[in-house]
Write an enzyme that holds these catalytic residues in place. Structure first.
Site, PDB file in Angstrom:
ATOM      1  N   ARG A 163      11.141  -1.606 -13.860  1.00 26.12           N
ATOM      2  CA  ARG A 163       9.533  -1.732 -12.778  1.00 26.12           C
ATOM      3  C   ARG A 163       9.075  -2.892 -13.210  1.00 26.12           C
ATOM      4  O   ARG A 163       8.532  -3.862 -12.302  1.00 26.12           O
ATOM      5  CB  ARG A 163       9.599  -0.254 -12.753  1.00 26.12           C
ATOM      6  CG  ARG A 163       9.677   0.664 -12.581  1.00 26.12           C
ATOM      7  CD  ARG A 163       8.100   1.560 -12.128  1.00 26.12           C
ATOM      8  NE  ARG A 163       9.115   3.685 -11.587  1.00 26.12           N
ATOM      9  CZ  ARG A 163       8.262   4.587 -11.469  1.00 26.12           C
ATOM     10  NH1 ARG A 163       6.673   4.243 -11.939  1.00 26.12           N
ATOM     11  NH2 ARG A 163       8.820   5.243 -10.997  1.00 26.12           N
ATOM     12  N   HIS A 218      12.794   0.865  -1.482  1.00 25.43           N
ATOM     13  CA  HIS A 218      12.200   0.676  -2.681  1.00 25.43           C
ATOM     14  C   HIS A 218      11.120   2.384  -2.736  1.00 25.43           C
ATOM     15  O   HIS A 218      10.275   2.289  -1.871  1.00 25.43           O
ATOM     16  CB  HIS A 218      10.958  -0.380  -3.050  1.00 25.43           C
ATOM     17  CG  HIS A 218      10.166  -0.139  -4.356  1.00 25.43           C
ATOM     18  ND1 HIS A 218      10.879  -0.361  -5.492  1.00 25.43           N
ATOM     19  CD2 HIS A 218       8.714   0.161  -3.969  1.00 25.43           C
ATOM     20  CE1 HIS A 218       9.926  -0.403  -6.349  1.00 25.43           C
ATOM     21  NE2 HIS A 218       9.279  -0.100  -5.838  1.00 25.43           N
ATOM     22  N   TYR A 227      -3.692  -3.813   9.149  1.00 24.25           N
ATOM     23  CA  TYR A 227      -4.474  -5.149   9.613  1.00 24.25           C
ATOM     24  C   TYR A 227      -4.112  -5.989   9.517  1.00 24.25           C
ATOM     25  O   TYR A 227      -3.944  -7.325  10.103  1.00 24.25           O
ATOM     26  CB  TYR A 227      -6.531  -5.059   9.156  1.00 24.25           C
ATOM     27  CG  TYR A 227      -7.190  -3.569   9.336  1.00 24.25           C
ATOM     28  CD1 TYR A 227      -6.954  -3.222  10.759  1.00 24.25           C
ATOM     29  CD2 TYR A 227      -7.580  -3.063   8.516  1.00 24.25           C
ATOM     30  CE1 TYR A 227      -7.866  -2.108  10.980  1.00 24.25           C
ATOM     31  CE2 TYR A 227      -8.663  -2.270   9.467  1.00 24.25           C
ATOM     32  CZ  TYR A 227      -8.434  -1.011  10.683  1.00 24.25           C
ATOM     33  OH  TYR A 227      -9.037  -0.304  10.346  1.00 24.25           O
TER      34      TYR A 227
END
Length: 542
Positions: free
Chosen positions: A7, A53, A97
């Site tokens: 990570r 993921h 968006y």
């Protein structure tokens, strides 16, 4: 260990953490190249989360957004369209968006990935394969940096200038015995996307030699005079890396309200699409340089950046010097080019083998057609061709699949030209694979191509050391009149308080005294000079 390896820390070879690598690979699989149309960010997030993921969509989207922010990434890897936040700390729009695609430079990160240049790993449910590392034709860890907090360790590798890093890589290939100090002749220091000024090379030198260091970064400011009001203004054009502009302005306003900094009459943010512009208006008669020094001392207009060049080397976290970072990248690219060249060579030899068979068949086309027409099945025709002309299985199958148009003279010329070109390519590929030196020469050639294509000028200036602010830096240097009364009352006033007068002038009373007291001593001293006070007990104060 999972947090450290899977990570928080980047790989030394491509400079990416797993989430960033998976996002870019998902975009590559979706065909979102820089020349393609934009697609919704939600599509990329969904593709990444579903296939590679299996974590929260917010974490994936935040990582994608960061790769598109030009004030965070020196060379953004994602080309975003829509509201991707701002340097003021505004949040980006929701992923439904915003739209995105890969930036042009990202194609260099993923180039040749289909040529078996990298090892792949099974994804989280072993239904697909994902890359363990990207080919990365750009030295991403150095040019874009990486920041992350793992368990018991953290990385803070600053961004650098691509032109300087490419020159350093070329120098290391030419001079393998080079040290970090040698490479510092090319890589001057960090090059932040927001510009600014690094004060003093000492922290840079220490970081490049040991992997750890601290540098002081200042914003860039100039002093201008407002033609309309006649007031002097401090104009801030650039701020230190990762400083929030809105919070910086708020902190300046708070210091003015608290009277920690005096002499500021107005504070405006005039930033627009052309660049940053923060205007600090200075009171008439005050020294703007002193106020700028106070801003450096009391706000994030001067900030300290920590450098910890920690990365994963063979899945183990290591703190690396500049020489080691560049060396690991060169080794990675050498492996990529070796594997790519072997892949291309295998493909070229296989195609040349087929062309040899086709050309031989055209030379004996009547007999070939006769054998094919006289055979009861494809398998029998295949065996007869192999037996008669000593063709291989692949050549025989290619001849059986050959179209009739291949028999024309023009098509034969094209086949012969293709065969000649292939022989030249095979010779070139074998030459590259002939030694380590020729492979490294190819690495050098490609890195200089990257430099010519994407290199730019440095944004962050590096100046000499500035040291700590002393009292004099924060006090205006003006002359003072100091008066001492007979009874020990002391007062100071600026010389400007006393003005030259003609006859009949009333004058200025410098100090009111009690009736029985009178001014015993009067002298002029600079505000930057020290005054010593000796007590009757034998102590001295200044």
């Amino acid at each position: 260990m999972s947090v450290i390896v899977s990570r928080a820390l980047p790989d030394v070879r491509d400079g990416l953490k797993p989430v960033h690598r998976r996002i870019l690979y998902a975009m590559h699989e979706l065909g979102l190249g820089s020349s393609r149309s934009y697609r919704k960010a939600a599509l990329v997030v969904g593709e990444t989360m579903g296939k590679y993921h299996p974590h929260g969509d917010r974490a994936i989207y935040d990582s994608l957004v960061r790769m598109a922010q030009e004030w965070n990434m020196r060379y953004p890897l994602v080309d975003g369209q829509g509201n991707f936040g701002s340097v003021d700390g505004d949040s980006p729009a929701a992923m439904r968006y915003t739209e995105c695609r890969m930036a042009p430079i990202t194609s260099e990160m993923l180039g040749d990935i289909e040529k078996e240049t990298i090892d792949t790993l099974p994804n989280y449910d072993a239904s697909l394969q994902e890359p363990s590392v990207l080919p990365s034709a750009i030295p991403n860890l150095l040019v874009n940096g990486s920041y992350g907090i793992a368990v018991g360790m953290a990385t803070s590798c600053p961004p650098h200038n691509l032109t300087e890093v490419c020159d350093a890589i070329a120098h290391l290939i030419d001079n393998p015995e080079s040290t970090s100090d040698d490479l510092m002749r090319f890589i001057k220091g960090p090059d932040f996307p927001t510009g600014g000024v690094i004060c003093g090379p000492e922290g840079i030198v220490e970081a490049y030699r040991t992997g750890r260091g601290r540098v002081t970064v200042r914003g860039k400011a100039s002093i201008e005079t407002n033609k309309r009001t006649g007031k002097e203004c401090i104009i801030i054009h650039e701020i230190p890396y990762q400083v929030n502009k809105a919070r910086l302005i708020e902190s300046i306003a708070n210091l003015v309200r608290a009277k920690t900094i005096e002499g500021i009459t107005d504070l405006r943010d005039e930033s627009d699409k052309d660049g940053m512009r923060i205007v600090v208006e200075v009171r008439k008669g005050d020294e703007p340089q002193l106020i700028l020094n106070q801003l450096f001392k009391n706000t994030q207009l001067q900030d300290t950046a920590s450098i910890i060049m920690l990365a994963l080397v063979n899945n183990s976290p290591r703190i690396l010097s500049l020489r080691e970072l560049v060396g690991h990248y060169v080794n990675h690219r050498a492996q990529i080019i070796e594997r790519r060249t072997k892949y291309d060579l295998t493909k070229a030899e296989a195609r040349a083998h087929i062309l040899e068979g086709l050309l031989k068949a055209i030379d004996h086309i009547d007999e070939v057609i006769s054998i094919i027409r006289g055979s009861e099945s494809v398998e029998i025709a295949n065996n007869r061709l192999m037996e008669r002309f000593d063709f291989s299985q692949e050549q025989s199958q290619a001849i059986l699949a050959m179209q009739l148009r291949r028999l024309t003279g023009l098509e034969r010329d094209e086949l012969e030209k293709e065969y000649a070109d292939l022989l030249k390519l095979i010779e070139k590929l074998r030459m590259i694979l002939s030694s380590e030196r020729t492979i490294l020469a190819e690495v050098r050639r490609e890195i200089l191509e990257v430099k010519a294509k994407y290199g730019d000028t440095r944004r962050t200036d590096i100046l000499g050391s500035i040291g700590e602010f002393c009292v004099e830096d924060l006090i205006a240097n003006e002359d003072m009149v100091v008066t001492v009364s007979n009874q020990g009352y002391i007062k100071r006033l600026p010389v400007s308080t006393y003005r030259k007068q003609r006859r009949g002038g009333k004058g200025v009373t410098g100090m009111e005294t009690k009736e029985e007291d009178f001014v015993k001593d009067l002298f002029i001293a600079s505000a930057h000079q020290f005054m010593l006070f000796f007590t009757t007990k034998g102590r001295v104060y200044w």
